[in-house]
Design a protein around this motif. Structure first.
Motif, PDB file in Angstrom:
ATOM      1  N   PRO A   1       0.869  -1.261  -0.013  1.00 46.76           N
ATOM      2  CA  PRO A   1       0.175   0.093  -0.078  1.00 46.76           C
ATOM      3  C   PRO A   1       0.859   1.168  -0.087  1.00 46.76           C
ATOM      4  O   PRO A   1       2.107   1.259   0.693  1.00 46.76           O
ATOM      5  CB  PRO A   1      -0.709  -0.033   1.322  1.00 46.76           C
ATOM      6  N   GLU A   2       0.301   2.055  -0.990  1.00 46.44           N
ATOM      7  CA  GLU A   2       1.051   3.426  -1.025  1.00 46.44           C
ATOM      8  C   GLU A   2       2.591   3.196  -1.455  1.00 46.44           C
ATOM      9  O   GLU A   2       3.595   4.241  -1.096  1.00 46.44           O
ATOM     10  CB  GLU A   2       1.094   4.042   0.176  1.00 46.44           C
ATOM     11  N   LYS A   3       3.088   2.383  -1.955  1.00 44.35           N
ATOM     12  CA  LYS A   3       4.269   2.089  -2.419  1.00 44.35           C
ATOM     13  C   LYS A   3       4.531   1.669  -3.843  1.00 44.35           C
ATOM     14  O   LYS A   3       3.417   1.017  -4.519  1.00 44.35           O
ATOM     15  CB  LYS A   3       5.240   0.940  -1.582  1.00 44.35           C
ATOM     16  N   GLN A   4       5.499   1.970  -4.646  1.00 43.42           N
ATOM     17  CA  GLN A   4       5.659   1.442  -5.902  1.00 43.42           C
ATOM     18  C   GLN A   4       5.790   0.013  -6.011  1.00 43.42           C
ATOM     19  O   GLN A   4       6.313  -0.843  -5.250  1.00 43.42           O
ATOM     20  CB  GLN A   4       6.814   2.283  -6.778  1.00 43.42           C
ATOM     21  N   ARG A   5       5.391  -0.429  -7.219  1.00 41.33           N
ATOM     22  CA  ARG A   5       5.677  -1.894  -7.417  1.00 41.33           C
ATOM     23  C   ARG A   5       7.164  -2.063  -7.780  1.00 41.33           C
ATOM     24  O   ARG A   5       7.876  -1.424  -8.153  1.00 41.33           O
ATOM     25  CB  ARG A   5       4.788  -2.231  -8.879  1.00 41.33           C
ATOM     26  N   GLU A   6       7.719  -3.335  -7.165  1.00 44.90           N
ATOM     27  CA  GLU A   6       9.140  -3.577  -7.145  1.00 44.90           C
ATOM     28  C   GLU A   6       9.291  -4.875  -7.475  1.00 44.90           C
ATOM     29  O   GLU A   6       8.293  -5.767  -7.357  1.00 44.90           O
ATOM     30  CB  GLU A   6       9.665  -3.404  -5.679  1.00 44.90           C
ATOM     31  N   LEU A   7      10.405  -5.115  -8.111  1.00 41.09           N
ATOM     32  CA  LEU A   7      10.881  -6.576  -8.296  1.00 41.09           C
ATOM     33  C   LEU A   7      11.061  -7.281  -7.207  1.00 41.09           C
ATOM     34  O   LEU A   7      11.856  -6.990  -6.198  1.00 41.09           O
ATOM     35  CB  LEU A   7      12.026  -6.454  -9.310  1.00 41.09           C
ATOM     36  N   VAL A   8      10.562  -8.670  -7.324  1.00 41.59           N
ATOM     37  CA  VAL A   8      11.017  -9.460  -5.932  1.00 41.59           C
ATOM     38  C   VAL A   8      11.980 -10.522  -6.736  1.00 41.59           C
ATOM     39  O   VAL A   8      13.115 -10.818  -5.963  1.00 41.59           O
ATOM     40  CB  VAL A   8       9.682 -10.202  -5.729  1.00 41.59           C
ATOM     41  N   ALA A   9      11.608 -11.150  -7.674  1.00 45.75           N
ATOM     42  CA  ALA A   9      12.516 -12.218  -8.177  1.00 45.75           C
ATOM     43  C   ALA A   9      12.242 -12.418  -9.607  1.00 45.75           C
ATOM     44  O   ALA A   9      10.929 -12.381 -10.150  1.00 45.75           O
ATOM     45  CB  ALA A   9      12.420 -13.511  -7.584  1.00 45.75           C
ATOM     46  N   THR A  10      13.398 -12.589 -10.485  1.00 47.65           N
ATOM     47  CA  THR A  10      13.082 -12.954 -11.828  1.00 47.65           C
ATOM     48  C   THR A  10      13.895 -14.218 -12.337  1.00 47.65           C
ATOM     49  O   THR A  10      14.945 -14.475 -11.937  1.00 47.65           O
ATOM     50  CB  THR A  10      13.287 -11.787 -12.634  1.00 47.65           C
ATOM     51  N   ILE A  11      13.326 -14.961 -13.400  1.00 52.58           N
ATOM     52  CA  ILE A  11      14.105 -16.193 -13.930  1.00 52.58           C
ATOM     53  C   ILE A  11      13.918 -16.168 -15.398  1.00 52.58           C
ATOM     54  O   ILE A  11      12.996 -16.445 -15.809  1.00 52.58           O
ATOM     55  CB  ILE A  11      13.678 -17.570 -13.006  1.00 52.58           C
ATOM     56  N   PRO A  12      15.097 -15.916 -15.987  1.00 51.59           N
ATOM     57  CA  PRO A  12      15.093 -16.145 -17.583  1.00 51.59           C
ATOM     58  C   PRO A  12      15.074 -17.365 -18.003  1.00 51.59           C
ATOM     59  O   PRO A  12      15.283 -18.284 -17.057  1.00 51.59           O
ATOM     60  CB  PRO A  12      16.186 -15.276 -17.838  1.00 51.59           C
ATOM     61  N   SER A  13      14.673 -17.792 -19.223  1.00 49.47           N
ATOM     62  CA  SER A  13      14.530 -18.987 -19.913  1.00 49.47           C
ATOM     63  C   SER A  13      16.028 -19.757 -19.775  1.00 49.47           C
ATOM     64  O   SER A  13      16.085 -20.932 -19.727  1.00 49.47           O
ATOM     65  CB  SER A  13      13.781 -18.934 -21.306  1.00 49.47           C
ATOM     66  N   GLY A  14      17.010 -19.044 -20.055  1.00 50.26           N
ATOM     67  CA  GLY A  14      18.540 -19.465 -20.020  1.00 50.26           C
ATOM     68  C   GLY A  14      19.056 -19.844 -18.696  1.00 50.26           C
ATOM     69  O   GLY A  14      20.272 -20.415 -18.504  1.00 50.26           O
ATOM     70  N   GLY A  15      18.429 -19.524 -17.551  1.00 51.16           N
ATOM     71  CA  GLY A  15      18.734 -20.056 -16.353  1.00 51.16           C
ATOM     72  C   GLY A  15      19.328 -18.842 -15.579  1.00 51.16           C
ATOM     73  O   GLY A  15      19.475 -17.457 -16.302  1.00 51.16           O
ATOM     74  N   GLY A  16      19.601 -19.120 -14.440  1.00 53.25           N
ATOM     75  CA  GLY A  16      20.073 -17.769 -13.519  1.00 53.25           C
ATOM     76  C   GLY A  16      18.987 -16.985 -12.855  1.00 53.25           C
ATOM     77  O   GLY A  16      17.784 -17.180 -13.501  1.00 53.25           O
ATOM     78  N   THR A  17      19.088 -16.543 -11.927  1.00 54.49           N
ATOM     79  CA  THR A  17      17.813 -15.840 -11.105  1.00 54.49           C
ATOM     80  C   THR A  17      18.344 -14.524 -10.502  1.00 54.49           C
ATOM     81  O   THR A  17      19.536 -14.509 -10.111  1.00 54.49           O
ATOM     82  CB  THR A  17      17.444 -16.713 -10.032  1.00 54.49           C
ATOM     83  N   VAL A  18      17.453 -13.436 -10.357  1.00 61.38           N
ATOM     84  CA  VAL A  18      17.716 -12.439  -9.879  1.00 61.38           C
ATOM     85  C   VAL A  18      16.702 -12.170  -8.667  1.00 61.38           C
ATOM     86  O   VAL A  18      15.558 -12.448  -8.992  1.00 61.38           O
ATOM     87  CB  VAL A  18      17.419 -11.054 -10.745  1.00 61.38           C
ATOM     88  N   TYR A  19      17.211 -11.666  -7.358  1.00 59.23           N
ATOM     89  CA  TYR A  19      16.535 -11.454  -6.265  1.00 59.23           C
ATOM     90  C   TYR A  19      16.543  -9.930  -5.792  1.00 59.23           C
ATOM     91  O   TYR A  19      17.662  -9.687  -5.965  1.00 59.23           O
ATOM     92  CB  TYR A  19      16.849 -12.454  -5.182  1.00 59.23           C
ATOM     93  N   ALA A  20      15.587  -9.531  -5.149  1.00 59.56           N
ATOM     94  CA  ALA A  20      15.640  -8.253  -4.669  1.00 59.56           C
ATOM     95  C   ALA A  20      16.488  -8.540  -3.308  1.00 59.56           C
ATOM     96  O   ALA A  20      16.298  -9.743  -2.842  1.00 59.56           O
ATOM     97  CB  ALA A  20      14.446  -7.734  -4.058  1.00 59.56           C
ATOM     98  N   ASP A  21      17.169  -7.710  -2.961  1.00 58.39           N
ATOM     99  CA  ASP A  21      17.807  -7.747  -1.675  1.00 58.39           C
ATOM    100  C   ASP A  21      17.158  -8.378  -0.597  1.00 58.39           C
ATOM    101  O   ASP A  21      17.480  -9.108   0.361  1.00 58.39           O
ATOM    102  CB  ASP A  21      18.973  -6.564  -1.355  1.00 58.39           C
ATOM    103  N   SER A  22      16.059  -7.588  -0.392  1.00 51.35           N
ATOM    104  CA  SER A  22      15.159  -7.761   0.731  1.00 51.35           C
ATOM    105  C   SER A  22      14.747  -9.228   1.135  1.00 51.35           C
ATOM    106  O   SER A  22      14.450  -9.499   2.028  1.00 51.35           O
ATOM    107  CB  SER A  22      14.005  -6.733   0.792  1.00 51.35           C
ATOM    108  N   VAL A  23      14.876 -10.141  -0.181  1.00 52.98           N
ATOM    109  CA  VAL A  23      14.287 -11.377   0.063  1.00 52.98           C
ATOM    110  C   VAL A  23      15.240 -12.502  -0.331  1.00 52.98           C
ATOM    111  O   VAL A  23      14.965 -13.647  -0.249  1.00 52.98           O
ATOM    112  CB  VAL A  23      13.281 -11.533  -1.064  1.00 52.98           C
TER     113      VAL A  23
END
Length: 122
Positions: A41-63
């Protein structure tokens, strides 16, 4: 028409675990990347995690260390395992996909799910 449908959101206590699921349907040729975003609430949408088809993952520092993203390409699905949930994880979680719709169409399209509510009580 491509649709992303999320499930798994709930009201839980701090320290609990949840798994969110998202499946894409309706004219998907290939999915290049899938991920989860959240908006509190009252915050902007933020990335939590993403996973591309080629492998590898990206996470927000908070998670990092608490959340794990995975995908099942055969099912056009992505999952988010959330452990040790904290009140600050409370948000609407949105599934995101960047995909190709047809073999003859090289353009990538972006789609969003409608969101699933995760509420963590202290």
């Amino acid at each position: 028409q491509v649709q992303l449908v999320e499930s798994g959101g709930a009201l839980v206590e701090a320290g609990a675990s949840l798994t969110l699921s998202c499946a894409a349907s309706g004219g998907v040729f290939s999915i290049n990347a899938m991920g989860w975003y959240r908006q509190a609430p009252e915050k902007q949408r933020e990335l939590v995690a993403t996973i591309p088809s080629g492998g590898g993952t990206v996470y927000a520092d908070s998670v990092k260390g608490r959340f794990t993203i995975s995908r099942d390409n055969a099912k056009n699905a992505v999952y988010l395992q959330m452990n040790n949930l904290k009140p600050e994880d409370t948000a609407v979680y949105y599934c995101h996909a960047r995909l190709r719709r047809r073999v003859w169409d090289a353009k990538e399209y972006e789609y969003w799910g409608r969101g699933t509510q995760v509420t963590v009580s202290s």
